[in-house]
Design an enzyme around this catalytic site. Sequence first.
Site, PDB file in Angstrom:
ATOM      1  N   CYS A 181      39.103  39.265  40.009  1.00 38.36           N
ATOM      2  CA  CYS A 181      38.078  40.306  39.903  1.00 38.36           C
ATOM      3  C   CYS A 181      38.499  41.430  40.839  1.00 38.36           C
ATOM      4  CB  CYS A 181      36.705  39.750  40.283  1.00 38.36           C
ATOM      5  SG  CYS A 181      35.401  41.004  40.295  1.00 38.36           S
ATOM      6  N   CYS A 198      31.963  37.773  43.281  1.00 36.90           N
ATOM      7  CA  CYS A 198      33.319  37.226  43.208  1.00 36.90           C
ATOM      8  C   CYS A 198      34.072  37.324  44.529  1.00 36.90           C
ATOM      9  CB  CYS A 198      34.108  37.928  42.109  1.00 36.90           C
ATOM     10  SG  CYS A 198      33.355  37.811  40.474  1.00 36.90           S
ATOM     11  N   GLN A 257      32.802  34.930  47.100  1.00 32.68           N
ATOM     12  CA  GLN A 257      33.144  33.552  46.732  1.00 32.68           C
ATOM     13  C   GLN A 257      34.602  33.245  47.074  1.00 32.68           C
ATOM     14  OE1 GLN A 257      31.966  33.141  42.559  1.00 32.68           O
ATOM     15  NE2 GLN A 257      30.191  31.955  43.219  1.00 32.68           N
ATOM     16  N   ARG A 267      36.196  37.937  33.350  1.00 33.96           N
ATOM     17  CA  ARG A 267      36.029  36.735  32.520  1.00 33.96           C
ATOM     18  C   ARG A 267      36.933  36.798  31.297  1.00 33.96           C
ATOM     19  NH1 ARG A 267      30.478  37.629  33.567  1.00 33.96           N
ATOM     20  NH2 ARG A 267      30.055  38.037  31.365  1.00 33.96           N
ATOM     21  N   ASP A 321      32.659  35.029  27.513  1.00 33.75           N
ATOM     22  CA  ASP A 321      33.611  34.455  28.463  1.00 33.75           C
ATOM     23  C   ASP A 321      34.886  34.111  27.705  1.00 33.75           C
ATOM     24  OD1 ASP A 321      35.026  33.079  30.418  1.00 33.75           O
ATOM     25  OD2 ASP A 321      33.249  32.051  31.191  1.00 33.75           O
ATOM     26  N   ARG A 366      37.883  33.371  29.229  1.00 30.94           N
ATOM     27  CA  ARG A 366      38.864  32.808  30.154  1.00 30.94           C
ATOM     28  C   ARG A 366      39.531  31.556  29.583  1.00 30.94           C
ATOM     29  NH1 ARG A 366      35.244  32.559  35.496  1.00 30.94           N
ATOM     30  NH2 ARG A 366      33.755  31.868  33.897  1.00 30.94           N
TER      31      ARG A 366
END
Length: 207
Positions: free
Chosen positions: A66, A79, A82, A106, A138, A140
Site C-alpha cells: 500500500c 495499512c 499495521q 487489494r 479484492d 489479491r
Amino acid sequence: MTTTHQNQIKDHSPVRFIASCRLPTQWGEFTMYGFEDVRNRQEHIALTVGNIASGEAVLGRIHSECLTGDALFSKRCDCGPQLEAAMKAVQHEGCGVIVYLRQEGRGIGLLNKICAYKLQDEGMDTVEANLALGLPVDARDFSLAKEILDYLGVQSIQLMTNNPQKVATLKALGINVTNRVPLHVGQNPENQQYLHTKMEKMGHFTN
C-alpha cells in the site's frame, strides 16, 4: 542472522529467489529476501528475524503493498500502521517473518486505487468504488506467499491479521496457520468509514 533454509524453490515454481541482505531499521535488523514472479517480473520481498525454519509456528504477516499507507503515511487506511506494528512485533518476539507482496490496492493497482479514492471522496465506500469501476472488491493472489514461505523453511505461522478470509485462503493454499493474532492499529477519524466497511462488507474482525 541469515536463516538456514531447509527447502529450495522448485523448478516449476513461479517464484525465483534473487538475493538477500541485511536491513537495519529503527526497530531492529531484519534479513531481507528478494523474489521475482517469473510470469510478470513482479518483485516481492520477505523480512525475517531469527530462526524461522525451526519447525515451530512463527509469528508472521502476509502484507500487501500500500504505497499510500506504507510510504506516504496516508490516514485513509490502516495499512502503514499495521506494517509498522508487524515489524515491531516480530522484533519483540525475536523470531518472525513478514511477506510483502506487491499487489497495490487489494490487487487493482495504484492508478485504479486513486480512481477508487476519487469515488470515495464523492461518497462511495471502498467496496462500492471498486465495483463502480468494474473492478473486483479484492483481486489479491496469495499463492506466491506459499512459495516464499516454503523457500524460507516456514512450516507454520501465527498470522497477524484481522481478515478471516485471508486465514481461510492461506489455509486452502496449504499454509499451516496455527492461530490468528489480531492487529488493530491505525484507527483515526479519516478511516472510520473504511474500517467499518471492511467489518460490515468484508467480514473483518474487530477484536
